[in-house]
Design a protein around this motif. Structure first.
Motif, PDB file in Angstrom:
ATOM      1  N   GLY A   1       7.127 -12.393  -5.716  1.00  0.00           N
ATOM      2  CA  GLY A   1       5.912 -11.806  -5.167  1.00  0.00           C
ATOM      3  C   GLY A   1       4.844 -11.540  -6.205  1.00  0.00           C
ATOM      4  O   GLY A   1       3.716 -11.181  -5.859  1.00  0.00           O
TER       5      GLY A   1
ATOM      6  N   GLU B   1       2.762  -6.584   1.709  1.00  0.00           N
ATOM      7  CA  GLU B   1       3.867  -7.462   1.316  1.00  0.00           C
ATOM      8  C   GLU B   1       4.215  -8.340   2.523  1.00  0.00           C
ATOM      9  O   GLU B   1       4.860  -7.885   3.460  1.00  0.00           O
ATOM     10  CB  GLU B   1       5.072  -6.625   0.880  1.00  0.00           C
TER      11      GLU B   1
ATOM     12  N   TYR C   1       6.031 -11.898   3.797  1.00  0.00           N
ATOM     13  CA  TYR C   1       7.017 -12.857   3.299  1.00  0.00           C
ATOM     14  C   TYR C   1       7.846 -13.414   4.447  1.00  0.00           C
ATOM     15  O   TYR C   1       7.892 -12.861   5.550  1.00  0.00           O
ATOM     16  CB  TYR C   1       7.930 -12.196   2.264  1.00  0.00           C
TER      17      TYR C   1
ATOM     18  N   TYR D   1       7.759 -15.410  -0.766  1.00  0.00           N
ATOM     19  CA  TYR D   1       6.442 -14.791  -0.662  1.00  0.00           C
ATOM     20  C   TYR D   1       5.308 -15.807  -0.535  1.00  0.00           C
ATOM     21  O   TYR D   1       4.150 -15.395  -0.469  1.00  0.00           O
ATOM     22  CB  TYR D   1       6.194 -13.889  -1.875  1.00  0.00           C
TER      23      TYR D   1
END
Length: 439
Positions: A235, A153, A155, A166
């Protein structure tokens, strides 16, 4: 170890030179018995308020030689500026492990797992120095196999609202960009429909296909805008990526089909296709199916899969073949018109058609050159904050190509290419004689 060093050097160079920034949606990946020394997960442009979150579980490392050293397996971020230093370290010391380099931003090694090497790990790391980084996993244990589930993840955050973004720093403008162009194509479609209705007696079947092409292009851009918007905010694309790929497939196949049909003079010069022209369509359409499958694999999986490089090569090869194939019908039409001009008494009309198809040939070549070479160059040389410029250039080039092609073959009763007076006829005959003399 020297072989491993060469492999590592080649892998790093390939990914930095031939990969574009990822859309960086949240991804959950499965690595199974993988012995690659380097695995690239994502490439992302960070601002001053960026974060990298990596979670792994179900970790298992096995080796046929000796007990793997957990400190020689780990995740790190690498910027382009640090690439040369890392490559020099790898070349100078065959036993050097990239996770030990001072030029990489090490996130964690398997020594941080408790107890190593079988455990779960989840941590978020701030990225305070703005730059474009690639998230790598390195395995410096020869002959060791790694199995793990990975969730990444990456971002950026808004310093005022703390809202996550994102999309990479250079691509956060894409939702607005694609939506703007979708509105332009809607206006384009309205104008095309008006022109066809106004000159309905001059409308051919190819004009209907051209209208369908504009519809598919507009829908493709709307889905692209929604896809990037949801990735930017949440995302994940929320299914918009499926619609995007569907409309992109129809749009690309229709675009190549329209170019081939116009290039053969279908419904303008003749109401039928010759066998060799049908074969071009039968080659181009299946190849476009394969190219779109490769595009989906590249876009949806990412460079972490073992066959990712192969799919890139397939997409590039198929795209080149299709671009070359659609040129042949235009060349055939130009050659046929040149031969007809020598025997047909209507010299001016044939010369006008010949001029038209030559111009169309130049337009198609220019479009293919710009979208395949210039756009790629822009993606390669543009700073990470301005990656959206390459996408904008591609869409502008496509719009210009559509406008020129649609204008050249518009449904107009008195088209300058087909209605000529006696003076033009005489001038054309002289031009044809001069051209024949030059040939």
């Amino acid at each position: 170890m020297r072989i491993l060093t060469k492999i590592l050097t080649g892998v790093i160079l390939f990914f930095f030179l031939f990969t574009s920034p990822s859309t960086a949606e949240i991804k959950s990946l499965k690595i199974r018995s993988d012995n690659r020394p380097m695995i690239l997960f994502e490439k992302f442009g960070f601002t001053h308020y960026g974060f990298a979150s990596v979670a792994i579980s179900g970790v298992s490392v096995t080796s046929t030689l000796s007990q793997p050293d957990p400190s020689r397996l780990g995740f790190f971020l690498l910027s382009e500026e640090s690439l040369i230093q890392v490559l020099l370290e790898l070349q100078q010391n065959p036993n050097f492990c990239v996770v030990d380099s001072q030029f990489v931003k090490l996130l964690f090694t398997f020594r941080d797992l408790s107890p190593p090497p079988q455990s779960a790990f989840n941590r978020t790391y701030p990225v305070t120095h703005p730059n474009e980084y690639s998230l790598f996993f390195a395995n410096c244990n020869p002959q060791s196999l790694v199995t793990m589930d990975v969730r990444t993840e990456l971002y950026n955050t808004n310093k005022n609202t703390n809202q996550k973004d994102y999309l990479p720093a250079g691509m956060t403008q894409l939702p607005s960009l694609y939506f703007t162009f979708s509105v332009v194509y809607i206006c384009f479609l309205v104008g095309w429909i008006y022109l066809c209705v106004k000159n309905k007696m001059s409308v051919h079947r190819i004009h209907l296909l051209m209208g369908g092409l504009v519809v598919m292009k507009g829908l493709n851009l709307i889905c692209a805008a929604e896809d990037k918007h949801y990735v930017k905010v949440t995302g994940t694309p929320h299914g918009w990526d499926v619609l995007f790929y569907i409309f992109q497939f129809i749009r690309v196949v229709l675009l190549f089909t329209v170019i081939v049909l116009i290039g053969t003079g279908w419904s303008f010069l003749k109401p039928f296709l010759q066998e060799k022209e049908k074969k071009v369509l039968m080659i181009v359409i299946p190849l476009q199916v394969l190219a779109n499958v490769a595009s989906i694999v590249i876009g949806e999986t990412g460079p972490f899969i073992k066959d990712w490089v192969t799919w890139n090569q397939v997409f590039l090869l198929v795209d080149i073949i299709c671009c070359c194939a659609i040129i042949f019908p235009i060349v055939w039409s130009i050659r046929s018109l040149r031969e007809t001009s020598k025997t047909d008494g209507k010299a001016a009309r044939n010369l006008a058609k010949l001029t038209l198809f030559r111009q169309f040939y130049i337009v198609v070549i220019g479009y293919l050159y710009f979208t395949r070479i210039v756009v790629f160059a822009l993606k390669t040389i543009a700073a990470y904050k301005y990656q959206w410029v390459a996408s904008a250039a591609e869409e502008i080039a496509s719009l210009v190509f559509y406008l020129v092609m649609f204008y050249m073959f518009r449904p107009v009763e008195k088209n300058e290419y087909f209605v000529l007076d006696d003076e033009d006829e005489e001038a054309a005959e002289m031009a044809l004689r001069d051209e024949e003399f030059e040939l």
